[in-house]
Motif scaffolding. Sequence first.
Motif, short mmCIF file in Angstrom:
data_model
loop_
_atom_site.label_atom_id
_atom_site.label_comp_id
_atom_site.label_asym_id
_atom_site.label_seq_id
_atom_site.Cartn_x
_atom_site.Cartn_y
_atom_site.Cartn_z
N VAL A 193 0.93 -1.17 0.11
CA VAL A 193 0.07 0.08 0.12
C VAL A 193 0.97 1.25 0.07
O VAL A 193 0.71 2.36 -0.70
CB VAL A 193 -0.98 0.01 1.18
CG1 VAL A 193 -1.73 1.32 1.49
CG2 VAL A 193 -1.96 -1.29 1.22
N GLU A 194 1.80 1.22 0.89
CA GLU A 194 2.70 2.53 0.82
C GLU A 194 3.61 2.57 -0.51
O GLU A 194 3.60 3.55 -1.05
CB GLU A 194 3.99 2.22 2.03
CG GLU A 194 3.54 1.81 3.29
CD GLU A 194 2.79 3.48 3.65
OE1 GLU A 194 3.38 4.50 3.02
OE2 GLU A 194 1.90 3.56 4.61
N ALA A 195 3.96 1.33 -1.20
CA ALA A 195 4.37 1.51 -2.64
C ALA A 195 3.31 2.18 -3.56
O ALA A 195 3.87 2.92 -4.46
CB ALA A 195 5.02 0.17 -2.96
N ALA A 196 2.11 1.81 -3.47
CA ALA A 196 1.17 2.27 -4.47
C ALA A 196 0.97 3.58 -4.35
O ALA A 196 0.91 4.57 -5.05
CB ALA A 196 -0.30 1.42 -4.16
N PHE A 197 1.05 4.17 -2.92
CA PHE A 197 1.04 5.69 -2.52
C PHE A 197 2.33 6.20 -3.30
O PHE A 197 2.29 7.30 -3.69
CB PHE A 197 0.90 6.04 -1.24
CG PHE A 197 -0.43 6.07 -0.73
CD1 PHE A 197 -1.40 6.76 -1.25
CD2 PHE A 197 -0.90 4.98 0.27
CE1 PHE A 197 -2.84 6.60 -0.60
CE2 PHE A 197 -1.99 4.88 0.55
CZ PHE A 197 -3.21 5.59 0.29
N GLY A 198 3.40 5.48 -3.09
CA GLY A 198 4.79 6.23 -3.54
C GLY A 198 5.08 6.31 -5.23
O GLY A 198 5.55 7.14 -5.48
N SER A 199 4.16 5.26 -5.63
CA SER A 199 4.30 5.47 -6.87
C SER A 199 3.16 6.38 -7.82
O SER A 199 3.10 6.33 -9.12
CB SER A 199 3.94 3.85 -7.81
OG SER A 199 2.50 3.62 -7.27
N GLY A 200 2.55 7.31 -7.07
CA GLY A 200 1.62 8.29 -7.54
C GLY A 200 0.25 7.76 -7.54
O GLY A 200 -0.42 8.58 -8.13
N GLY A 201 -0.08 6.90 -6.89
CA GLY A 201 -1.64 6.49 -6.67
C GLY A 201 -2.40 7.38 -5.88
O GLY A 201 -2.04 7.83 -4.78
N GLY A 202 -3.59 7.85 -6.27
CA GLY A 202 -4.39 8.71 -5.71
C GLY A 202 -4.89 8.06 -4.54
O GLY A 202 -5.14 6.74 -4.09
N PHE A 203 -5.55 8.85 -3.66
CA PHE A 203 -5.86 8.39 -2.23
C PHE A 203 -6.96 7.37 -2.33
O PHE A 203 -7.10 6.23 -1.91
CB PHE A 203 -6.32 9.38 -1.34
CG PHE A 203 -6.66 9.24 0.30
CD1 PHE A 203 -5.56 8.61 0.92
CD2 PHE A 203 -8.16 9.10 0.39
CE1 PHE A 203 -6.22 8.38 2.30
CE2 PHE A 203 -8.12 8.71 1.75
CZ PHE A 203 -7.43 8.30 2.47
N ALA A 204 -8.03 7.65 -3.06
CA ALA A 204 -9.17 7.20 -3.26
C ALA A 204 -8.95 5.77 -4.06
O ALA A 204 -9.63 4.83 -3.93
CB ALA A 204 -10.18 7.89 -3.96
N ALA A 205 -8.01 5.87 -5.11
CA ALA A 205 -7.89 4.79 -5.98
C ALA A 205 -7.26 3.66 -5.18
O ALA A 205 -7.47 2.54 -5.25
CB ALA A 205 -7.10 5.28 -7.11
N VAL A 206 -6.33 4.05 -4.30
CA VAL A 206 -5.50 2.94 -3.73
C VAL A 206 -6.40 2.33 -2.61
O VAL A 206 -6.47 1.11 -2.59
CB VAL A 206 -4.32 3.61 -2.79
CG1 VAL A 206 -3.55 2.86 -1.78
CG2 VAL A 206 -3.35 4.20 -3.94
N LEU A 207 -7.55 3.19 -2.00
CA LEU A 207 -8.21 2.49 -1.31
C LEU A 207 -9.18 1.67 -1.57
O LEU A 207 -9.58 0.56 -1.34
CB LEU A 207 -9.26 3.91 -0.34
CG LEU A 207 -8.52 4.64 0.72
CD1 LEU A 207 -9.52 5.60 1.17
CD2 LEU A 207 -7.76 3.87 1.90
N TRP A 208 -9.63 2.01 -2.89
CA TRP A 208 -10.62 1.08 -3.44
C TRP A 208 -9.99 -0.30 -4.15
O TRP A 208 -10.44 -1.15 -4.16
CB TRP A 208 -11.30 1.95 -4.75
CG TRP A 208 -12.12 1.30 -5.68
CD1 TRP A 208 -11.97 0.53 -6.83
CD2 TRP A 208 -13.39 0.64 -5.27
NE1 TRP A 208 -13.17 -0.03 -7.26
CE2 TRP A 208 -13.99 0.05 -6.30
CE3 TRP A 208 -14.09 0.86 -4.02
CZ2 TRP A 208 -15.17 -0.58 -6.30
CZ3 TRP A 208 -15.46 0.44 -4.18
CH2 TRP A 208 -16.07 -0.35 -5.22
N ARG A 209 -8.62 -0.10 -4.65
CA ARG A 209 -7.87 -1.06 -5.29
C ARG A 209 -7.36 -2.09 -4.45
O ARG A 209 -7.08 -3.24 -4.66
CB ARG A 209 -6.92 -0.69 -6.55
CG ARG A 209 -7.64 0.13 -7.77
CD ARG A 209 -6.76 0.61 -8.48
NE ARG A 209 -7.43 1.39 -9.86
CZ ARG A 209 -6.84 1.65 -10.68
NH1 ARG A 209 -5.26 1.76 -10.61
NH2 ARG A 209 -7.25 2.42 -11.70
#
Length: 287
Positions: free
Chosen positions: A181-197
């Motif tokens: 999850v931290e990697a998803a945020f670090g790669s530029g993922g949006g807050f809502a998109a990371v929560l959903w995916r």
Amino acid sequence: MRRPKARGGPASRGRGVRRPKARGGPVLAWAVIAVTLLWALVPGLFTGHDPLAGVPAEKLQPPDWHHPFGTDAVGRDLFARVVHGSVHSLSGALVAVAVGLLAGTLLGLLAGSAGGVLDEAVMRVVDVLLSVPGLLLALTVIVLLGPGTVNAAVAVGVGSVAAFARLSRAEVVRVRRTEYVEAAFGSGGGFAAVLWRHVLPNSLGPVIALAALQFGVAILALSTLSFLGYGAEPPTPEWGLLISEGRNYLATSWWLTTLPGAVVVAVVLAAGRISRSVGRENGREGA
């Protein structure tokens, strides 16, 4: 020369051996739920009697081949009323679980992902709701909405929101701190998109197990409310109402309360057994 004594007895020698677990419990639980669902969907396959029309000459007959659950005070077939009443009890339980699951998961997701003041505010509200007995909270909601099957289901669902919110918040906090999850945020993922995916799908396992448990709890709570007169109205063949109608004849016609009560107990225990099975499987996947 003396032989050294073997250390440990039979219990210690078999301590590391894994014994196969019995699979009869989950199979029987699923069979009970499947039969109950078939009652609700196609009741005509199980009984040909009318659940609302009775024969006065056959009133208060004990169970026999023609009436497996006996008849009630106006000559209606009790088995037919139990079978046709399953649609009211199951649909009400599904509505209650849906209300608690959706509202509670949303609150838990927001609190666990946002943190800070929002997390504190939501969890304090959850603590207040958890401190109130579920039946008392449901009765309070029914007073506001009025009696009825749908209103009783919504009231029971409101009473389960706190349990879903607390569990989903704990799972979201756990998943939120994982590396992917931290990697998803670090790669530029949006807050809502990371929560959903990522966060929501990986935190739903225990919540689904709780939903299976709450399904049985909701059936029991709805039956209790109908027994008290806040749920379905006569002559609706609802399980709690059937038990309530038969309590006046408990001394002479035991089947009027015992057999519908046994059906409620069987469904509640089956839902609890399925919940434990689902929770155990989710625990293995997370290990």
